[in-house]
Design a protein around this motif. Structure first.
Motif, PDB file in Angstrom:
ATOM      1  N   PHE A 174       9.836  -1.701  -9.385  1.00  0.00           N
ATOM      2  CA  PHE A 174       9.316  -2.222 -10.651  1.00  0.00           C
ATOM      3  C   PHE A 174      10.450  -2.942 -11.373  1.00  0.00           C
ATOM      4  N   LYS A 214      -7.215   0.766   0.956  1.00  0.00           N
ATOM      5  CA  LYS A 214      -8.439   1.153   0.248  1.00  0.00           C
ATOM      6  C   LYS A 214      -9.559   0.162   0.580  1.00  0.00           C
ATOM      7  N   GLU A 270      -3.767  -1.481  -7.471  1.00  0.00           N
ATOM      8  CA  GLU A 270      -2.317  -1.410  -7.257  1.00  0.00           C
ATOM      9  C   GLU A 270      -1.844  -2.645  -6.501  1.00  0.00           C
ATOM     10  N   VAL A 285       1.437  -4.961  -4.650  1.00  0.00           N
ATOM     11  CA  VAL A 285       2.785  -5.273  -4.183  1.00  0.00           C
ATOM     12  C   VAL A 285       2.897  -6.795  -4.245  1.00  0.00           C
TER      13      VAL A 285
HETATM   14  N1  SAM Z   1       6.260   5.976  -3.345  1.00  0.00           N
HETATM   15  C1  SAM Z   1       5.301   4.911  -3.254  1.00  0.00           C
HETATM   16  C2  SAM Z   1       5.513   4.146  -1.959  1.00  0.00           C
HETATM   17  O1  SAM Z   1       6.124   4.685  -1.045  1.00  0.00           O
HETATM   18  O2  SAM Z   1       5.038   3.024  -1.852  1.00  0.00           O
HETATM   19  C3  SAM Z   1       5.349   4.008  -4.478  1.00  0.00           C
HETATM   20  C4  SAM Z   1       5.060   4.715  -5.766  1.00  0.00           C
HETATM   21  S1  SAM Z   1       5.120   3.678  -7.179  1.00  0.00           S
HETATM   22  C5  SAM Z   1       5.075   4.841  -8.480  1.00  0.00           C
HETATM   23  C6  SAM Z   1       3.494   3.043  -7.298  1.00  0.00           C
HETATM   24  C7  SAM Z   1       3.437   1.547  -7.009  1.00  0.00           C
HETATM   25  O3  SAM Z   1       3.434   1.328  -5.599  1.00  0.00           O
HETATM   26  C8  SAM Z   1       2.174   0.884  -7.523  1.00  0.00           C
HETATM   27  O4  SAM Z   1       2.297   0.485  -8.882  1.00  0.00           O
HETATM   28  C9  SAM Z   1       2.076  -0.318  -6.602  1.00  0.00           C
HETATM   29  O5  SAM Z   1       2.964  -1.339  -6.999  1.00  0.00           O
HETATM   30  C10 SAM Z   1       2.573   0.271  -5.287  1.00  0.00           C
HETATM   31  N2  SAM Z   1       1.437   0.831  -4.531  1.00  0.00           N
HETATM   32  C11 SAM Z   1       1.169   2.135  -4.307  1.00  0.00           C
HETATM   33  N3  SAM Z   1       0.030   2.259  -3.598  1.00  0.00           N
HETATM   34  C12 SAM Z   1      -0.430   1.013  -3.381  1.00  0.00           C
HETATM   35  C13 SAM Z   1      -1.563   0.472  -2.712  1.00  0.00           C
HETATM   36  N4  SAM Z   1      -2.463   1.263  -2.142  1.00  0.00           N
HETATM   37  N5  SAM Z   1      -1.700  -0.875  -2.669  1.00  0.00           N
HETATM   38  C14 SAM Z   1      -0.799  -1.688  -3.258  1.00  0.00           C
HETATM   39  N6  SAM Z   1       0.291  -1.241  -3.897  1.00  0.00           N
HETATM   40  C15 SAM Z   1       0.476   0.092  -3.972  1.00  0.00           C
END
Ligand code: SAM
Length: 233
Positions: free
Chosen positions: A145, A198, A224, A226
């Protein structure tokens, strides 16, 4: 087979990756570890409870969020010293990747150096996004982030140099703002991986302005994200 802790008289800390959406994205080893451990520490016990219920695993659950990471780490060290097998999971994906975990691991390594700390790897939004983005990810920089205030503009300008492929995480509340900022610093091409694993998983490619318009028009600035800014060739 002898229990793992007879040789050292110490417990074990397993850092376990969990799904980022689809509950089937968990390894056999992660499931075995969750079944075998004494206790699961989780960023949010309600989230891990759903996962455990899906696999009919019953375990004592304890909360360890970012705010209480060090405080809980002390208790965990005591439990490990007493020979327990402790699991830590974050809400989604790999602990420590834009998630709690690193301070716990560092604390245990410092205060209980004989305890085995093992990685149980698995899903991460970072690698899942790159695997279907179609950008060359043999070299990239992961910035997680972006800072909300201090340093944000400087970082955006560095990203705009196009020297490296940069991968960012962004929340639904800020995705449109981020796209607008990427446009302001002159970035022409962005790849977004949304809702990975998802039902509404999708990869979108375009200028920041095109992508923002598209997300807004479809009411898809939710979920969510990326965000990948690839090298300018
Ligand atoms: N530990 C997690 C990992 O290994 O990816 C990331 C945790 S971080 C708090 C959460 C962020 O990861 C979200 O705001 C998004 O940017 C990204 N993220 C997590 N799950 C996602 C998904 N299913 N699709 C896209 N981005 C995702």
């Amino acid at each position: 087979m002898a229990p793992f802790n007879t040789t050292q008289g110490k417990g074990k800390l397993s850092i376990v990756a969990t799904p980022i959406g689809n509950l089937e994205d968990i390894t056999l080893r992660a499931l075995r570890t969750l079944k075998e451990c004494d206790v699961v520490y989780a960023e949010d016990t309600r989230v891990v409870a759903k996962l455990l219920a899906r696999y009919e695993i019953k375990k004592p659950l304890q909360r360890l969020d970012a705010a209480k990471e060090l405080e809980k780490a002390k208790t965990i060290v005591e439990r490990l010293e007493a020979g327990e097998h402790v699991v830590f999971v974050s809400d989604a994906g790999t602990p420590g990747i834009a998630d709690p975990g690193a301070r716990l691991v560092a604390f245990v390594r410092e205060h209980a150096p004989k305890v085995k700390i093992e990685a149980i790897p698995g899903a991460s939004a970072l690698t899942a996004a790159l695997s279907i983005a179609g950008v060359d990810a043999s070299e990239f920089i992961f910035l997680g982030f972006l800072p909300h205030k201090k340093g944000r503009q400087t970082t955006l300008k560095k990203i705009a140099t196009g020297e490296y492929t940069v991968v960012l995480y962004e929340s639904p509340h800020r995705i449109l703002k981020l796209l607008q900022e990427l446009d302001t610093v002159g970035i022409q091409r962005v790849t977004i991986a949304r809702e990975l694993t998802k039902v509404h998983e999708e990869v979108l490619v375009g200028t920041p302005v095109e992508l923002a318009k598209d997300l807004e028009a479809r009411g898809a600035a939710r979920g969510e994200f990326v965000v990948i800014v690839s090298v300018v060739e």
